[in-house]
Design an enzyme around this catalytic site. Structure first.
Site, PDB file in Angstrom:
ATOM      1  N   HIS A   1       0.854  -1.181   0.000  1.00 37.33           N
ATOM      2  CA  HIS A   1       0.000   0.000   0.000  1.00 37.33           C
ATOM      3  C   HIS A   1       0.898   1.242   0.000  1.00 37.33           C
ATOM      4  O   HIS A   1       2.045   1.198   0.466  1.00 37.33           O
ATOM      5  CB  HIS A   1      -0.898   0.012   1.248  1.00 37.33           C
ATOM      6  CG  HIS A   1      -2.014  -0.987   1.205  1.00 37.33           C
ATOM      7  ND1 HIS A   1      -3.072  -0.965   2.090  1.00 37.33           N
ATOM      8  CD2 HIS A   1      -2.245  -2.046   0.379  1.00 37.33           C
ATOM      9  CE1 HIS A   1      -3.911  -1.958   1.813  1.00 37.33           C
ATOM     10  NE2 HIS A   1      -3.425  -2.630   0.788  1.00 37.33           N
TER      11      HIS A   1
ATOM     12  N   GLU B   1       1.006   3.944   1.781  1.00 38.85           N
ATOM     13  CA  GLU B   1       1.530   4.425   3.064  1.00 38.85           C
ATOM     14  C   GLU B   1       2.718   3.591   3.537  1.00 38.85           C
ATOM     15  O   GLU B   1       3.727   4.127   4.020  1.00 38.85           O
ATOM     16  CB  GLU B   1       0.439   4.387   4.143  1.00 38.85           C
ATOM     17  CG  GLU B   1      -0.787   5.237   3.850  1.00 38.85           C
ATOM     18  CD  GLU B   1      -1.898   4.452   3.157  1.00 38.85           C
ATOM     19  OE1 GLU B   1      -1.604   3.615   2.263  1.00 38.85           O
ATOM     20  OE2 GLU B   1      -3.075   4.680   3.504  1.00 38.85           O
TER      21      GLU B   1
ATOM     22  N   CYS C   1      -2.083  -0.119   7.435  1.00 38.12           N
ATOM     23  CA  CYS C   1      -1.378   1.156   7.273  1.00 38.12           C
ATOM     24  C   CYS C   1      -1.454   2.009   8.538  1.00 38.12           C
ATOM     25  O   CYS C   1      -0.484   2.675   8.905  1.00 38.12           O
ATOM     26  CB  CYS C   1      -1.924   1.904   6.064  1.00 38.12           C
ATOM     27  SG  CYS C   1      -1.511   1.058   4.521  1.00 38.12           S
TER      28      CYS C   1
ATOM     29  N   CYS D   1      -5.991   1.917   6.090  1.00 36.79           N
ATOM     30  CA  CYS D   1      -6.594   0.644   6.517  1.00 36.79           C
ATOM     31  C   CYS D   1      -5.910   0.202   7.822  1.00 36.79           C
ATOM     32  O   CYS D   1      -4.957   0.838   8.269  1.00 36.79           O
ATOM     33  CB  CYS D   1      -6.385  -0.401   5.410  1.00 36.79           C
ATOM     34  SG  CYS D   1      -4.695  -1.026   5.297  1.00 36.79           S
TER      35      CYS D   1
END
Lengths: 152, 152
Positions: free
Chosen positions: B53, B55, B86, B83
């Protein structure tokens, strides 16, 4: 087939390796079809990477080895209850099953502070088994922190 | 100094890059001392890595650039509410502040389903600002998913 305690033994051996570079001793193993496809330990200090927990590293290795991010059919063994980041990574990877040894009352996100793996609002709910070889995993952690307190 | 909306513009530009390789358009930027030290976008499909992801990738870059896993003094900008993975990574990296654009009612862990960044039981509580350029970030996501539905 690899039994749960046999896989956790491998995770414990990984955890012990973390101490060699001053990292908190946590290990993780990914098993698919009865075969170990990834085994890693915590490398946060060694790699100066805040995301380099054992579980995240093992998931990345397992995905790289399989050629896809979706790790269905996999069981992940961790010597410590996964934290929020690692629990989220286990969901993101869609693993079938998570087995951990010691509970983590300070940051555990698989039953202690949260149970991110059993939330029907999220898109995945793996099976969980807690407590496999828990005393040995906790003993490794206690010995590590006791040594650090003494040497300071 | 970089203003919040200026930093989020960079995150939005990153998000748009994700679409070029079929990844959900989410971007993230790490700012320290008014300077962008990392900018990444979601690369889950491209890298076949469930943890890739925006991040997580940006935090890893920022840590690699600074030589330490502890990213205090940093603000992280994300075009989508982080999420659980993250959000946990943001805590693990000890960032000072998190700014996001669009809320994520399905998986958001910074106010929607959970607020992992505001839990006194965990070891860190960064400041949060939600909704910066939210409509533009949401529009990118909506356009991406609309295209995929049409082409299937």
């Amino acid at each position: 087939m690899l039994e749960d305690d046999e896989a956790m033994e491998i995770a414990l051996a990984e955890a012990a390796l973390a101490e060699e570079h001053g990292d908190v001793p946590v290990g993780a193993v990914v098993v698919r079809g009865g075969v170990v496809v990834a085994r890693r330990h915590n490398e946060r200090e060694r790699r100066a990477d805040p995301t380099a927990h054992a579980e995240v590293l093992a998931l990345r290795d397992a995905a790289a080895g399989s050629g896809g991010w979706r790790l269905d059919g996999c069981t992940v063994y961790s010597t410590l209850e996964p934290c929020p980041m690692c629990a989220g990574a286990l969901l993101a990877a869609r693993v079938d099953r998570v087995v951990f040894a010691a509970a983590d009352p300070k940051a555990g996100a698989c039953g202690s502070l949260y149970n991110l793996l059993a939330d029907p609002r999220l898109n995945h709910e793996p099976d969980i088994l807690a407590g496999v070889l828990a005393e040995r995993a906790a003993g490794l952690l206690e010995a590590f922190f006791a040594t650090r307190r003494t040497s300071r």
